[in-house]
Every structure is written in C-alpha cells, then in structure tokens.
Design an enzyme around this catalytic site. Structure first.
Site, PDB file in Angstrom:
ATOM      1  N   LYS A  72     102.209 -31.006  21.381  1.00 48.24           N
ATOM      2  CA  LYS A  72     102.485 -32.302  22.503  1.00 48.24           C
ATOM      3  C   LYS A  72     101.982 -31.787  23.848  1.00 48.24           C
ATOM      4  O   LYS A  72     101.219 -32.733  24.509  1.00 48.24           O
ATOM      5  CB  LYS A  72     103.816 -32.413  22.543  1.00 48.24           C
ATOM      6  CG  LYS A  72     104.333 -33.305  21.136  1.00 48.24           C
ATOM      7  CD  LYS A  72     105.889 -33.679  21.165  1.00 48.24           C
ATOM      8  CE  LYS A  72     106.317 -34.050  19.782  1.00 48.24           C
ATOM      9  NZ  LYS A  72     107.677 -34.111  19.385  1.00 48.24           N
ATOM     10  N   GLN A 116     113.284 -32.235  22.031  1.00 41.18           N
ATOM     11  CA  GLN A 116     112.824 -31.976  20.613  1.00 41.18           C
ATOM     12  C   GLN A 116     114.095 -31.774  19.656  1.00 41.18           C
ATOM     13  O   GLN A 116     114.982 -31.189  19.750  1.00 41.18           O
ATOM     14  CB  GLN A 116     112.053 -30.758  20.608  1.00 41.18           C
ATOM     15  CG  GLN A 116     111.236 -30.472  19.055  1.00 41.18           C
ATOM     16  CD  GLN A 116     110.234 -31.499  19.012  1.00 41.18           C
ATOM     17  OE1 GLN A 116     109.526 -32.231  19.771  1.00 41.18           O
ATOM     18  NE2 GLN A 116     110.129 -31.763  17.490  1.00 41.18           N
ATOM     19  N   ASP A 139     110.733 -41.319  23.431  1.00 43.42           N
ATOM     20  CA  ASP A 139     110.765 -41.210  22.068  1.00 43.42           C
ATOM     21  C   ASP A 139     111.364 -42.610  21.400  1.00 43.42           C
ATOM     22  O   ASP A 139     111.400 -42.858  20.242  1.00 43.42           O
ATOM     23  CB  ASP A 139     111.904 -40.467  21.645  1.00 43.42           C
ATOM     24  CG  ASP A 139     111.267 -38.880  21.188  1.00 43.42           C
ATOM     25  OD1 ASP A 139     110.140 -39.026  20.587  1.00 43.42           O
ATOM     26  OD2 ASP A 139     111.861 -37.619  21.569  1.00 43.42           O
TER      27      ASP A 139
HETATM   28  N1  GUN Z   1     111.661 -33.969  15.681  1.00 38.37           N
HETATM   29  C1  GUN Z   1     110.844 -34.405  14.811  1.00 38.37           C
HETATM   30  N2  GUN Z   1     110.190 -35.552  15.014  1.00 38.37           N
HETATM   31  C2  GUN Z   1     110.498 -35.856  16.272  1.00 38.37           C
HETATM   32  C3  GUN Z   1     110.153 -36.926  17.287  1.00 38.37           C
HETATM   33  O1  GUN Z   1     109.503 -37.730  16.910  1.00 38.37           O
HETATM   34  N3  GUN Z   1     110.941 -36.710  18.494  1.00 38.37           N
HETATM   35  C4  GUN Z   1     111.658 -35.746  18.826  1.00 38.37           C
HETATM   36  N4  GUN Z   1     112.187 -35.552  20.015  1.00 38.37           N
HETATM   37  N5  GUN Z   1     111.880 -34.724  18.023  1.00 38.37           N
HETATM   38  C5  GUN Z   1     111.607 -34.783  16.764  1.00 38.37           C
END
Ligand code: GUN
Length: 309
Positions: A72, A116, A139
């Site tokens: 990311k 995350q 998110d």
């Molecule tokens: N862990 C797995 N997928 C995601 C996501 O889309 N966002 C976040 N913050 N954590 C994750």
C-alpha cells in the site's frame, strides 16, 4: 472473446475443442486505475497545492499484513500520494491505539487513516474502526460510511468490493438483471459487495449494478445448487480451492477474492485449473482482485483529501 485451446487427444481422434475462460487481469486493470489516480492527484496538487496523505497503522508483525502494508505504501508513492506507516508492537493496548487514532483524527495533515486487520485478540476491532473519523475512513468500514453506501449515496466505497465492481465494469461484463452469487458474508467483502450489486444506480452506470444477488455462507443448504445458477460467481470464503468445477455453470463469470497460503504458494478460493475450463471469464490468484483493492484505497485517499479541503 473467449480464447480457444486445442487439446490433442491421440492421433486417431479429432482434436477436442476446449474453451478456456478469458483471464480477468487485475494487475493490468489496477495499473490503468492507478494511472488515472496519479493524474487526478497531480491535478489536485496543481489546483489546490494539496498532496493527500494516508496513515497506515500496523499492530504487531503478522507476515501477510506486513506485506500488504508495504504494498500500500509503495502504491501511494507511485501515485503521488504521501504515506506514513506507524508500526507498533502487538502488545499495544486498545487505549493506546485509540489515542493514536484520536490524534490522527485531529491532525489536519492526515487525510486517510487505515488500521490494518486483523488486530491482536485483546483489541476490539469494532471499537477501533468506529473511532476513525468518518471523513478519513478510507477503508469505508465506519458504520456511517456503511450506512451511506447501503442507501446508495456512498462517500467512500469499500476497497475490495469496489475492486470487484471495477474489474467487471472494465471488462464490459454487465451484471444488471443477472444472478450474482456471492459466497461469503464478511463485513469486508461479502455483505458490502452484495449491497453494492443491488443498487439501482452507480458511478459506473446502471449496467454495473441492478443485479439479482444471493449471499451464501457456511450454513447455506445445498450450496452447489445455488452456485450452479450463478451468471456471476464471487468466491470470498477464505478457504483454498473451495469452489470446484461441479459448482459452476458453463459460461459463468468467476471472481475469486480469496488469498490463501498453501505450501508457501498463494491460491484462491476457486480451484482454478478445473473451473477455468467451464467459466467464460475468471480472475487469477494472485493478480486478480488483490491489486484492485490497493487501487481503490488510493482512490479513497484522494477522495478523502478532496472532502477535507
Ligand atoms: N486486512 C485484509 N483486508 C483488509 C482491508 O481491506 N483493510 C484493512 N484495513 N485491513 C485488511
């Protein structure tokens, strides 16, 4: 166009014509979207002098999460979006994490906040996600943003479901009127994706929504009977090779959201080699929906900066 593959049987038989699914290339699609975002970020910088900033918080050292966060971070840099990663120990208390989120909420230089997942067991995921300011919730997990999306007036779209919608749209696969079966009812993928697919309108046009949606899950009776009626089948259960060829209608579009590690190899929720012989289109793993998730996160970070302007 479906690709044709000639499978030679033996010299005395006619060659059998096997139709293999067209690959829906998530990497290529994500690169195209990221190029658009890069242009939009440059335009925002030019017109307003703003460079959006994403703050990612990683609690602990889950190896998969560490890779996702690094990806990311890199994607932000390439798109002209600033990023900051707070890597904090797995022993961090819930109160300490909430205080960090509160300070990021109040920090005008932070446009998007991402925590995350998964979090260590001693921290409540709900309390943490609810603490993120709804205008910085890239998110789209905050109840306010879920509610707005459900009502068809989204502020942010959740990244993975949005990625699924984008890949279908960009490969000119309409879902309007089609039976879309979503296997999996998670808050991150299954539930929001179903809600998005049944909308009347979307920024991608009416053909990208207006689907007839069935959500299946671990308690669904006769799952194969339902998946076999799917025009579009989305697998989001988190179990390697869960969807087998006998569960798929010939000509079905198959979207695999799963990322499972088996013997140090990444595999999806779909048994790829057998299902691709029946499907008309299929996303690979890796290189399918995964890259789209990151692209849509960048889009939300840009949207957040614009909303906070
Ligand atoms: N862990 C797995 N997928 C995601 C996501 O889309 N966002 C976040 N913050 N954590 C994750």
């Amino acid at each position: 166009m479906r690709s044709l593959r000639l499978a030679s049987l033996d010299k005395t038989h006619w060659k059998e014509l096997v139709l293999a699914a067209e690959l829906l290339d998530g990497k290529k699609t994500a690169l195209a979207i990221r190029a658009e975002i890069k242009d939009d970020a440059a335009a925002l910088k030019e017109s307003q002098g703003i460079t959006p900033l994403l703050l990612a918080i990683l609690v602990g050292e889950d190896p998969a999460s560490m890779v996702y966060v690094r990806n990311k971070e890199r994607a932000c840099t390439k798109a002209g979006i600033a990023s900051r990663v707070e890597r904090i120990p797995g022993t961090t208390t819930e109160d300490e994490l909430l205080a960090m989120i509160q300070s990021a909420n109040e920090d005008a230089s932070v446009n998007g906040i991402l925590v995350q997942l998964p979090l260590p067991d001693h921290i409540s995921e709900k309390r943490v996600l609810d603490a993120i300011h709804p205008l910085k919730d890239v998110d789209a997990f905050h109840p306010e943003n879920v509610g707005l999306m459900m009502q068809g007036r989204p502020r942010f779209l959740p990244c993975t479901p949005h990625g699924v919608m984008q890949i279908l749209h960009r490969y000119n696969i309409p879902v309007s009127g089609k039976h879309v079966v979503v296997v999996g009812r998670s808050e991150i993928v299954g539930k929001p994706l179903a809600a998005m697919l049944v909308q009347r309108e979307s920024s991608l046009g009416k053909d990208a929504v207006n689907a007839t949606v069935t959500i299946c899950h671990s308690r669904t009776n006769d799952l194969a009977a339902i998946t076999n009626s799917a025009d579009v089948l989305v697998a989001a259960v988190g179990r390697a090779n869960f969807i087998t060829a006998d569960m798929v209608k010939p000509g079905c579009v198959v979207v695999d959201v799963g990322i499972n590690r088996v013997d140090d190899k990444l595999v999806g929720d779909v048994e790829f080699d057998t299902v691709r012989e029946k499907a008309s289109h299929i996303t690979p793993v890796p290189g399918g929906v995964g890259p789209l998730t990151i692209a849509m996160l960048l889009r939300n970070t840009l949207t957040a900066a614009e909303l906070q302007r």
